[in-house]
Design an enzyme around this catalytic site. Structure first.
Site, PDB file in Angstrom:
ATOM      1  N   SER A 106       0.816  -1.221   0.000  1.00  0.00           N
ATOM      2  CA  SER A 106       0.000   0.000   0.000  1.00  0.00           C
ATOM      3  C   SER A 106       0.846   1.266   0.000  1.00  0.00           C
ATOM      4  CB  SER A 106      -0.912   0.010   1.232  1.00  0.00           C
ATOM      5  OG  SER A 106      -0.179   0.251   2.411  1.00  0.00           O
ATOM      6  N   THR A 145      -1.838   2.784   2.704  1.00  0.00           N
ATOM      7  CA  THR A 145      -1.293   4.070   3.175  1.00  0.00           C
ATOM      8  C   THR A 145      -0.704   3.946   4.573  1.00  0.00           C
ATOM      9  OG1 THR A 145      -3.037   5.244   1.978  1.00  0.00           O
ATOM     10  CG2 THR A 145      -1.845   6.540   3.603  1.00  0.00           C
ATOM     11  N   THR A 165       1.652   7.033   0.470  1.00  0.00           N
ATOM     12  CA  THR A 165       0.813   5.947  -0.060  1.00  0.00           C
ATOM     13  C   THR A 165       1.121   5.653  -1.521  1.00  0.00           C
ATOM     14  OG1 THR A 165      -1.499   5.236  -0.274  1.00  0.00           O
ATOM     15  CG2 THR A 165      -1.029   7.469  -0.923  1.00  0.00           C
ATOM     16  N   ARG A 215      -4.547   9.698 -10.998  1.00  0.00           N
ATOM     17  CA  ARG A 215      -5.451   9.886  -9.845  1.00  0.00           C
ATOM     18  C   ARG A 215      -4.635  10.196  -8.596  1.00  0.00           C
ATOM     19  NH1 ARG A 215      -5.963   7.327  -4.533  1.00  0.00           N
ATOM     20  NH2 ARG A 215      -8.126   7.424  -3.903  1.00  0.00           N
ATOM     21  N   VAL A 216      -5.021  11.209  -7.891  1.00  0.00           N
ATOM     22  CA  VAL A 216      -4.376  11.546  -6.631  1.00  0.00           C
ATOM     23  C   VAL A 216      -5.440  11.448  -5.547  1.00  0.00           C
ATOM     24  CG1 VAL A 216      -3.437  13.508  -5.360  1.00  0.00           C
ATOM     25  CG2 VAL A 216      -2.530  12.961  -7.609  1.00  0.00           C
ATOM     26  N   GLY A 217      -5.104  10.777  -4.459  1.00  0.00           N
ATOM     27  CA  GLY A 217      -6.083  10.614  -3.378  1.00  0.00           C
ATOM     28  C   GLY A 217      -5.958  11.708  -2.338  1.00  0.00           C
ATOM     29  N   ASP A 218      -6.259  11.359  -1.092  1.00  0.00           N
ATOM     30  CA  ASP A 218      -6.226  12.364  -0.027  1.00  0.00           C
ATOM     31  C   ASP A 218      -4.841  12.537   0.598  1.00  0.00           C
ATOM     32  OD1 ASP A 218      -6.354   9.785   1.019  1.00  0.00           O
ATOM     33  OD2 ASP A 218      -7.421  10.406   2.821  1.00  0.00           O
ATOM     34  N   THR A 265      -6.070   7.007   6.502  1.00  0.00           N
ATOM     35  CA  THR A 265      -5.841   5.942   5.527  1.00  0.00           C
ATOM     36  C   THR A 265      -7.213   5.485   5.044  1.00  0.00           C
ATOM     37  OG1 THR A 265      -5.913   4.161   7.169  1.00  0.00           O
ATOM     38  CG2 THR A 265      -3.753   5.106   6.721  1.00  0.00           C
ATOM     39  N   GLY A 266      -7.227   4.815   3.910  1.00  0.00           N
ATOM     40  CA  GLY A 266      -8.504   4.325   3.393  1.00  0.00           C
ATOM     41  C   GLY A 266      -8.933   5.126   2.182  1.00  0.00           C
ATOM     42  N   GLY A 295      -9.632   7.647  -0.110  1.00  0.00           N
ATOM     43  CA  GLY A 295      -9.303   9.064  -0.107  1.00  0.00           C
ATOM     44  C   GLY A 295     -10.431   9.966  -0.571  1.00  0.00           C
TER      45      GLY A 295
END
Ligand code: GLY
Length: 372
Positions: free
Chosen positions: A77, A218, A236, A246-249, A269-270, A272
């Protein structure tokens, strides 16, 4: 205006609404060495405390902590060995905040560098920018001597190929398997085994699981030292099989990470996207600023997530979201949307903690919803 003893100017001007601020300030009088992290951060917390006890800065401490996970090919991850995007390319996101200087740095969609948290730290310390992404982030990292490497491991490549082979039309056909007819399950596994002869049954079963249910792992780590200084980082490989770019949180300052030296820090985590819909880390820290405990602050944020689903538990089944919170006075918590990751999971949602004694361990998180 004459001020009453022990009442700040702000409290005198704004009245009772300002009193929660005073509660936080009272708590600041007893800082201690402590690191809090996601469940995969037991080693990270121990390392962070080791660095802090040897006189290191809190930002260097949390970065050294998460580097362990970034460099571990078995953590799929984060960093090296992280599950790739839909093109089979590992793209990494990271952010960091240094409490004393109130500065942040972040990188998004960074390819080819095993330790994106270190690059985020350089954005913080060596530029007047806050975030670099993609090609520019890679060039920046190389200017500072980072080696560009292939971040796919045999394990993550097998999982990616399994995912591609699992995508079928309504007749069960996929271009990524031999033969016109979809082979039955034993044949599929046999083909995978031929491609990856040194993978055992457990790893092949894991590949099928992550192909069917793309995970978001993450690591987040937040630390406080005895001087009351705080820093935090989140890093992450993001959502497995994501669309390239794609970019998460995790690299979003205020989303997957926020820290205010006067109040405390939070990270996530998780999933985003669900966190970004409530600016989770910032929301939690602001909740604490207004007097909530870390647990109350994080549960309030999780309630906002649930509200975005009209509190429909069925629709939230697939959402995994976890927060880690450390207040300036050393109060902390982990908080999860669900009590466990899936209906079949045997362990409770948890997080890592290490205090001055160096004994890093897992504790159970508080949670909003219970899987039955
Ligand atoms: N929380 C990690 C991600 O969604 O990318």
């Amino acid at each position: 205006m004459a001020l009453l003893p022990h009442v700040s100017r702000r409290a005198a001007v704004f009245g009772a609404a300002a009193f929660p601020l005073i509660r936080i300030v009272k708590g600041q009088s007893r800082p201690k060495n402590i690191a809090v992290a996601s469940a995969n951060g037991v080693r990270a917390c121990a390392k962070a405390i080791e660095v802090i006890k040897s006189g290191g800065d809190t930002l260097d401490a949390v970065i050294a902590g998460v580097n362990i996970q970034e460099l571990d090919p078995n953590d799929t991850s984060v960093g090296y060995g992280g599950l790739p995007n839909e093109d089979g390319v590992v793209e990494l996101d990271a952010s960091c905040i240094h409490g004393p200087s109130r500065r942040g740095g972040a990188v998004g969609a960074l390819q080819g560098i095993k330790t994106p948290s270190k690059v985020a730290q350089l954005v913080l310390s060596e530029t007047d920018h806050m975030m670099l992404v993609g090609e520019g982030a890679l060039r920046f990292a190389k200017h500072y001597g980072f080696q560009e490497e292939d971040l796919l491991t045999e394990r993550s490549r097998m999982a990616w190929l399994t995912w591609k082979r699992e995508m079928r039309d309504h007749n069960g056909h996929t271009n990524w398997e031999s033969g016109v007819d979809a082979p039955p399950a034993p044949k599929k596994t046999a083909e995978l085994r031929k491609l990856f002869p040194h993978m055992d049954d457990e790893l092949i079963a894991w590949a099928h699981e992550v192909a069917a249910r793309p995970p978001t792992g993450t690591i987040n780590c937040i630390a406080l030292n005895e001087k009351g200084e705080m820093s935090a980082t989140t890093t992450t490989s993001g959502l497995a099989w994501k669309i390239a770019g794609r970019v998460g949180d995790s690299p979003i300052i205020g989303g997957g990470l926020w820290l205010d030296q006067d109040v405390g820090g939070a990270g996530s985590t998780g999933r985003g996207e669900e966190n970004l819909r409530i600016a989770g880390a910032h929301t939690i820290v602001e909740n604490m600023r207004h007097g909530m405990s870390p647990k109350e602050a994080a549960l309030d944020a999780l309630r906002r997530v649930a509200r975005n689903f009209n509190n429909d538990e069925r629709r939230m089944q697939a959402v995994d979201l976890n927060f880690y919170v450390l207040r300036k006075d050393g109060e902390y918590c982990g908080a999860s949307l669900w009590n466990k990751r899936s209906v079949t999971a045997t362990t409770a949602a948890s997080f890592s903690v290490c205090q001055n004694d160096g004994r890093s361990h897992l504790e159970n998180s508080v949670y909003l919803l219970e899987r039955r």
